[in-house]
Design a protein around this motif. Structure first.
Motif, PDB file in Angstrom:
ATOM      1  N   LEU A   1      15.210   9.835  36.440  1.00  0.00           N
ATOM      2  CA  LEU A   1      13.970   9.561  36.936  1.00  0.00           C
ATOM      3  C   LEU A   1      13.086   7.643  36.944  1.00  0.00           C
ATOM      4  N   SER A   2      12.494   7.703  37.527  1.00  0.00           N
ATOM      5  CA  SER A   2      12.138   6.523  38.149  1.00  0.00           C
ATOM      6  C   SER A   2      10.725   5.706  37.917  1.00  0.00           C
ATOM      7  N   PHE A   3      10.273   4.971  37.342  1.00  0.00           N
ATOM      8  CA  PHE A   3       9.312   3.938  37.494  1.00  0.00           C
ATOM      9  C   PHE A   3       9.238   3.013  37.493  1.00  0.00           C
ATOM     10  N   TRP A   4       7.589   1.801  37.642  1.00  0.00           N
ATOM     11  CA  TRP A   4       8.139   0.921  37.709  1.00  0.00           C
ATOM     12  C   TRP A   4       7.580   0.470  35.724  1.00  0.00           C
ATOM     13  N   ASN A   5       7.748  -0.682  35.368  1.00  0.00           N
ATOM     14  CA  ASN A   5       7.513  -1.041  34.363  1.00  0.00           C
ATOM     15  C   ASN A   5       6.729  -1.790  33.906  1.00  0.00           C
ATOM     16  N   VAL A   6       6.277  -2.801  32.595  1.00  0.00           N
ATOM     17  CA  VAL A   6       5.547  -3.164  32.671  1.00  0.00           C
ATOM     18  C   VAL A   6       5.705  -4.428  32.898  1.00  0.00           C
ATOM     19  N   MET A   7       6.707  -5.197  32.917  1.00  0.00           N
ATOM     20  CA  MET A   7       6.985  -6.111  34.032  1.00  0.00           C
ATOM     21  C   MET A   7       7.206  -6.256  35.442  1.00  0.00           C
ATOM     22  N   GLN A   8       6.752  -4.618  36.326  1.00  0.00           N
ATOM     23  CA  GLN A   8       6.783  -4.261  37.585  1.00  0.00           C
ATOM     24  C   GLN A   8       8.094  -4.110  38.072  1.00  0.00           C
ATOM     25  N   HIS A   9       8.961  -3.983  37.513  1.00  0.00           N
ATOM     26  CA  HIS A   9      10.162  -4.124  38.201  1.00  0.00           C
ATOM     27  C   HIS A   9      10.203  -2.261  38.178  1.00  0.00           C
ATOM     28  N   MET A  10      11.726  -2.237  39.687  1.00  0.00           N
ATOM     29  CA  MET A  10      11.974  -0.797  38.749  1.00  0.00           C
ATOM     30  C   MET A  10      13.020  -0.273  37.747  1.00  0.00           C
ATOM     31  N   VAL A  11      13.235   0.723  37.486  1.00  0.00           N
ATOM     32  CA  VAL A  11      13.488   1.359  36.620  1.00  0.00           C
ATOM     33  C   VAL A  11      13.643   2.827  36.662  1.00  0.00           C
ATOM     34  N   LEU A  12      15.206   3.312  36.697  1.00  0.00           N
ATOM     35  CA  LEU A  12      15.692   4.137  36.671  1.00  0.00           C
ATOM     36  C   LEU A  12      16.420   4.336  35.944  1.00  0.00           C
ATOM     37  N   GLN A  13      16.593   5.221  35.009  1.00  0.00           N
ATOM     38  CA  GLN A  13      16.803   6.614  34.215  1.00  0.00           C
ATOM     39  C   GLN A  13      17.930   7.347  34.842  1.00  0.00           C
ATOM     40  N   VAL A  14      19.683   7.706  33.795  1.00  0.00           N
ATOM     41  CA  VAL A  14      19.759   8.809  34.194  1.00  0.00           C
ATOM     42  C   VAL A  14      20.436   9.410  32.718  1.00  0.00           C
ATOM     43  N   ARG A  15      20.616  10.526  32.555  1.00  0.00           N
ATOM     44  CA  ARG A  15      21.362  11.241  31.575  1.00  0.00           C
ATOM     45  C   ARG A  15      22.007  12.503  31.835  1.00  0.00           C
ATOM     46  N   SER A  16      23.027  13.120  31.588  1.00  0.00           N
ATOM     47  CA  SER A  16      23.684  14.571  32.349  1.00  0.00           C
ATOM     48  C   SER A  16      23.952  15.091  31.023  1.00  0.00           C
ATOM     49  N   ASN A  17      24.049  16.827  31.501  1.00  0.00           N
ATOM     50  CA  ASN A  17      24.638  17.692  30.720  1.00  0.00           C
ATOM     51  C   ASN A  17      25.126  18.444  31.532  1.00  0.00           C
ATOM     52  N   SER A  18      26.738  19.021  30.825  1.00  0.00           N
ATOM     53  CA  SER A  18      28.163  19.206  30.865  1.00  0.00           C
ATOM     54  C   SER A  18      27.891  20.392  30.139  1.00  0.00           C
ATOM     55  N   GLY A  19      26.209  20.555  29.525  1.00  0.00           N
ATOM     56  CA  GLY A  19      26.528  22.282  29.282  1.00  0.00           C
ATOM     57  C   GLY A  19      26.330  22.376  27.546  1.00  0.00           C
ATOM     58  N   ALA A  20      26.562  20.898  26.366  1.00  0.00           N
ATOM     59  CA  ALA A  20      26.319  20.254  25.435  1.00  0.00           C
ATOM     60  C   ALA A  20      24.724  20.238  25.184  1.00  0.00           C
ATOM     61  N   GLY A  21      24.103  19.808  26.220  1.00  0.00           N
ATOM     62  CA  GLY A  21      22.359  20.054  25.728  1.00  0.00           C
ATOM     63  C   GLY A  21      22.374  18.668  26.886  1.00  0.00           C
ATOM     64  N   TRP A  22      21.389  18.016  26.986  1.00  0.00           N
ATOM     65  CA  TRP A  22      21.356  17.100  27.624  1.00  0.00           C
ATOM     66  C   TRP A  22      21.975  14.965  26.201  1.00  0.00           C
ATOM     67  N   SER A  23      22.453  14.277  27.506  1.00  0.00           N
ATOM     68  CA  SER A  23      22.470  13.136  26.769  1.00  0.00           C
ATOM     69  C   SER A  23      20.681  11.616  26.829  1.00  0.00           C
ATOM     70  N   ALA A  24      21.561  11.365  25.734  1.00  0.00           N
ATOM     71  CA  ALA A  24      20.130  10.370  25.894  1.00  0.00           C
ATOM     72  C   ALA A  24      20.353   9.366  27.400  1.00  0.00           C
ATOM     73  N   TRP A  25      19.171   9.024  27.513  1.00  0.00           N
ATOM     74  CA  TRP A  25      18.981   8.074  28.598  1.00  0.00           C
ATOM     75  C   TRP A  25      20.016   6.856  28.815  1.00  0.00           C
ATOM     76  N   THR A  26      20.231   6.583  29.905  1.00  0.00           N
ATOM     77  CA  THR A  26      20.751   4.962  30.061  1.00  0.00           C
ATOM     78  C   THR A  26      19.865   4.665  31.169  1.00  0.00           C
ATOM     79  N   THR A  27      19.319   3.283  30.319  1.00  0.00           N
ATOM     80  CA  THR A  27      17.865   2.925  31.205  1.00  0.00           C
ATOM     81  C   THR A  27      19.005   1.158  32.524  1.00  0.00           C
ATOM     82  N   CYS A  28      18.655   1.304  33.089  1.00  0.00           N
ATOM     83  CA  CYS A  28      19.269   0.634  34.197  1.00  0.00           C
ATOM     84  C   CYS A  28      17.579  -0.258  34.791  1.00  0.00           C
TER      85      CYS A  28
END
Length: 657
Positions: free
Chosen positions: A283-310
Motif C-alpha cells: 500500500l502507498s500514500f503520502w503521509n502528513v509530513m508529505q513523505h512517501m510511505v510504503l506498507q507491506v503485509r503477507s499472507n501464507s495461508g493463515a491470514g494477513w500479517s500486520a503491516w510493516t511501514t517504511c
C-alpha cells in the motif's frame, strides 16, 4: 492477526504484551498509566482516585517502585477518563525515576482537544540546577507540537495536529545527540540537541518542574508516561504504541492538504502478488509530513500479517522521497513484476519521471529502494499519470503521458528491462495530438483473458480546463499492433483524427473521470466515465462493444442534484471503477459522490439493467474508488483503500454474494 517479531513481542491487538515487558532484565525507569486500579487520591495509596477528582499518586507499573506523587493537594492534577489534566501552571507530579547511563527513552500518550487554547503539558527529567530533558505539547499562535531541551525548541511540526483534535497522539524523545518526536509511531521531526542532564534527581510530569514555571495548560491530558533507561528497538517501540492503541493503524496518517492520495488516476495505490506460495500486498500514500510511505503485509495461508511501514524521509538508510509541490496530481503508483520486485512511480505532473524499484523481491524486502532510474530515457522529462498494470501471465506494463499531447506504453522484461510496446510508434508512442490543439487523458487500461490490451481515453483542448473534454475513444493491442473494434489496424500513432470514438461526447458536456476500461468474459470492451445526461445533470455512464457495434451509452445513476455543465473537475462525482467476474460475465462499477455518504457498487449481468448496493457507509470525500486487482482476480474479494482529505484511510473489504 498478530505479527510475530524476532524479539518475541507480538504487535497484534489482543496480544499479551504490556509495557512492563520493556523492563525485563532490570531496566530502570518507570511506567505511569491512567488505569483506575493504580491511580490514587492520596499518596499512601489507600483511596482510589475518582473521575473529576484530584490525583495524589500514580503507581509505577514497571515494577521499579518509582511512583508519581504530589503531596501538596493544591498542586495535584485532575483525573479525567482519558488522562491526568494539569490545568494550572503550578501543577505537577514527581517521581524518583532518573536517567540511566546506557541511553533513555521518554514517551507520552496525550489527548489534545481541538478547542485547546494556551496549552502546555510536559513530562521530563530534571537535574538540581533545572536542566531539562522533556517532551510535551503546546497550543500557541504557531500551532506547534514541540519538545525542548534546555532552551532548544523543536519547530516546523505538523501544525494541524491540534486543529484536527487528534486523540492519543504520541510524542517521543530519545537520549543521545538527536531528539525525535513521533506521531503514532511515525517520525515527524528529528533535530540535534544537547545531551540530557548527566545526573538527574527525578522525573516530573505536568506544568512545573519545581525550578521554573511553564505556562498554564488547559485541555491536554496525559494518559501514559514512560521512562526506560535504555533505547528500545523499533519493534519494541511499535509494540508499545500498539498497546497504547493511540489510533495506531499503519494506514491512517495521510497527507490531507490536497487529495493527492485519492485522485482518479491513482489506480494502483495498493497491489498484491504471490511469491513462493505467499501473498504480498503493498500500500502507498503520502503521509502528513508529505513523505512517501510504503506498507507491506503477507499472507501464507493463515491470514494477513500486520503491516510493516517504511517511511521514506531520509532516515533508517532510506532515501528522502517527498512531495515537491502541492499539486494534487502527484500521486504514487505501484507495480510488481514476475520476479516479485516492486516498481514505484511518484511526484509527477508534467515533470521528470520519478521511478524506482525495490532492491530485492518482496519476499525478502526490508524497504530498500534503488536510486531513481529511467525506463527508456527518451520522452520522460515531462510525464504525468504513470500507471502500472499486468497481463494475465503477470508481465508488467506501464502507460504514461508525455508532455500534454502524447501517451506511451512500455512492457517490462525481468532480464532486459523496459521496451516499447510492439506495434507502437517510435519509443512506445501510442497516442499523439501532433502538438495540439488537443491534450490527451488516458483511462486505466485492462487486459482480457486472451492477453489483448484495451485502452480508452478522451481528448481535451490544449491548456484548457475540463470543460473542453470530448470523445471517449478506444483501441486494442493484440500483441503485435493496435487495432480498432472491427479488427482494422491503426496507423500509428493514434490521433484525434483517426481514433475510434466509443461515445461522441461534445465539449461542455461534463465529460470526465479518467476512469477505466475492462473486458468481459467474451473479451468485449466496456468503458465507464461521467457526463451530462442531456437534462443538465452529470451521471455515471457505461458503454460497451458487443462484437458488432458500440452500444448506446447508458446512464447508471440518477442523481438529480448535480449540475452537468462546465468543468467536470468541479462536479461532485468521483471517478467510477469497473471490473468483471470472468466466470459469470457479471459487471461491477464502484462509485461514490462528494457530499453523499458511502461507497456503492452497481451490478449487472446483461449490461442493460443495473442494481446498486451500498458496501460501506464511511464518508468518502474526494476519493475515487480503486481496488487491488490481484485480490479480485485471484481471490474473488475487492479490497478498496479509502483515502480522502475528509476521511482517515480505511480498507474496505467486500466479497460479492
Amino acid at each position: 492477526m498478530a505479527y510475530a517479531l524476532g524479539l518475541g513481542i507480538s504487535l497484534g491487538r489482543g496480544s499479551s504484551f504490556t509495557p512492563k515487558a520493556l523492563f525485563a532484565g532490570g531496566a530502570g525507569g518507570g511506567w505511569w498509566s491512567n488505569q483506575a486500579a493504580h491511580t490514587w487520591a492520596d499518596t499512601a495509596a489507600t483511596t482510589p482516585a475518582t473521575i473529576n477528582g484530584t490525583v495524589a499518586r500514580v503507581d509505577d507499573l514497571s515494577g521499579n517502585g518509582n511512583h508519581l506523587t504530589q503531596s501538596n493537594a493544591s498542586l495535584r492534577p485532575t483525573l479525567l477518563s482519558n488522562g491526568r489534566q494539569y490545568n494550572a501552571s503550578t501543577k505537577y507530579m514527581a517521581s524518583l525515576a532518573k536517567c540511566g547511563s546506557s541511553g533513555n527513552f521518554l514517551a507520552m500518550k496525550l489527548t489534545v482537544p481541538a478547542s485547546a487554547s494556551g496549552d502546555q503539558v510536559w513530562a521530563g527529567l530534571r537535574d538540581a540546577s533545572g536542566g531539562r530533558f522533556m517532551i510535551g505539547t503546546m497550543h500557541s499562535p504557531g500551532d506547534k507540537l514541540g519538545a525542548a531541551v534546555g532552551s532548544e525548541t523543536f519547530t516546523n511540526f505538523y501544525s494541524k495536529a491540534i486543529a484536527l483534535g487528534l486523540t492519543g497522539v504520541v510524542y517521543l524523545i530519545e537520549d543521545g545527540a538527536v531528539s525525535s518526536i513521533y506521531w503514532n509511531n511515525e517520525l515527524l521531526v528529528q533535530e540535534a540537541r544537547s545531551a540530557a542532564p548527566a545526573t538527574t534527581v527525578g522525573l516530573w510530569e505536568g506544568a512545573n518542574n519545581s525550578n521554573g514555571s511553564i505556562n498554564g495548560p488547559s485541555g491536554c491530558t496525559i494518559a501514559e508516561t514512560l521512562l526506560l533507561n535504555r533505547v528500545p528497538s523499533a519493534d519494541e517501540r511499535a509494540a508499545l504504541f500498539r498497546y497504547w492503541d493511540s489510533g495506531l493503524s499503519p494506514v491512517t496518517q495521510l497527507f490531507t492538504d490536497t487529495d493527492v492520495n485519492s485522485r482518479s488516476y491513482r489506480r494502483s495505490a495498493m497491489i498484491s502478488r504471490t511469491i513462493g506460495g505467499t501473498q504480498y500486498q503493498v500500500l502507498s500514500f503520502w503521509n502528513v509530513m508529505q513523505h512517501m510511505v510504503l506498507q507491506v503485509r503477507s499472507n501464507s495461508g493463515a491470514g494477513w500479517s500486520a503491516w510493516t511501514t517504511c517511511v521514506y524521509d531520509g532516515r533508517a538508510g532510506r532515501p528522502n522521497i517527498a512531495l515537491t509541490s502541492s499539486d494534487d496530481h502527484r500521486a504514487i503508483t505501484l507495480g510488481i513484476d514476475r520476479d516479485g520486485y516492486l516498481h514505484i512511480s511518484y511526484d509527477e505532473h508534467i515533470n521528470a519521471l520519478h521511478y524506482r524499484r525495490s532492491n530485492v523481491p518482496l519476499s525478502t524486502w526490508a524497504g530498500a529502494l534503488t536510486g531513481e532510474l529511467p525506463m527508456l530515457g527518451a520522452n520522460e522529462s515531462a510525464v504525468s499519470y504513470v500507471q502500472f498494470f499486468n497481463d494475465p501471465d503477470g508481465k508488467l506494463y506501464t502507460i504514461m503521458r508525455s508532455g500534454e499531447t502524447q501517451a506511451f506504453i512500455y512492457g517490462y522484461d525481468e532480464t532486459t528491462g523496459w521496451a516499447a510496446l510492439a506495434g507502437s510508434a517510435t519509443g512506445g508512442k501510442v497516442l499523439d495530438c501532433n502538438g495540439g490543439p488537443e491534450a490527451v487523458y488516458v483511462y486505466y487500461p485492462g487486459f482480457d483473458a486472451d492477453g489483448n490490451l484495451h485502452i480508452a481515453w478522451h481528448w481535451r483542448g490544449l491548456y484548457a480546463d475540463g470543460n473542453t473534454n470530448y470523445s471517449v475513444s478506444y483501441a486494442k493491442w493484440n500483441g503485435t499492433g493496435f487495432v480498432k473494434s472491427d479488427g482494422s489496424s491503426y496507423t500509428m500513432p493514434i490521433t484525434p483524427t483517426n481514433g475510434e470514438v466509443a461515445d461522441a461526447v461534445a465539449t461542455t458536456n461534463g465529460l470526465g473521470g479518467q476512469s477505466n476500461v475492462a473486458a468481459d468474459d467474451d473479451g468485449h470492451p466496456h468503458i465507464v466515465y461521467y457526463k451530462n445526461n442531456g437534462s443538465g445533470k452529470v451521471q455515471v455512464y457505461h458503454t460497451w462493444h458487443n462484437g458488432t457495434a458500440w452500444q448506446t451509452p447508458l446512464a447508471l445513476t440518477s442523481q438529480a442534484s448535480i449540475a452537468g455543465t462546465g468543468d467536470p473537475e468541479n462536479t461532485q462525482w468521483r471517478s467510477p471503477r469497473l471490473a468483471f467476474d470472468l466466470s459469470t460475465g457479471e459487471a461491477f462499477v464502484f462509485y461514490n459522490l462528494l457530499g453523499v455518504t458511502g461507497t456503492y457498487v452497481l451490478r449487472s449481468t446483461d449490461y442493460a439493467s443495473w442494481s446498486s448496493t451500498q458496501i460501506d457507509t464511511t464518508a468518502t470525500g474526494e476519493w475515487s474508488p480503486t481496488f487491488d486487482p490481484y485480490q479480485w482476480e485471484q481471490n474473488g474479494v475487492f479490497m478498496l483503500p479509502l483515502m480522502s482529505p475528509t476521511a482517515a484511510l480505511k480498507l474496505i473489504t467486500w466479497t460479492p454474494a
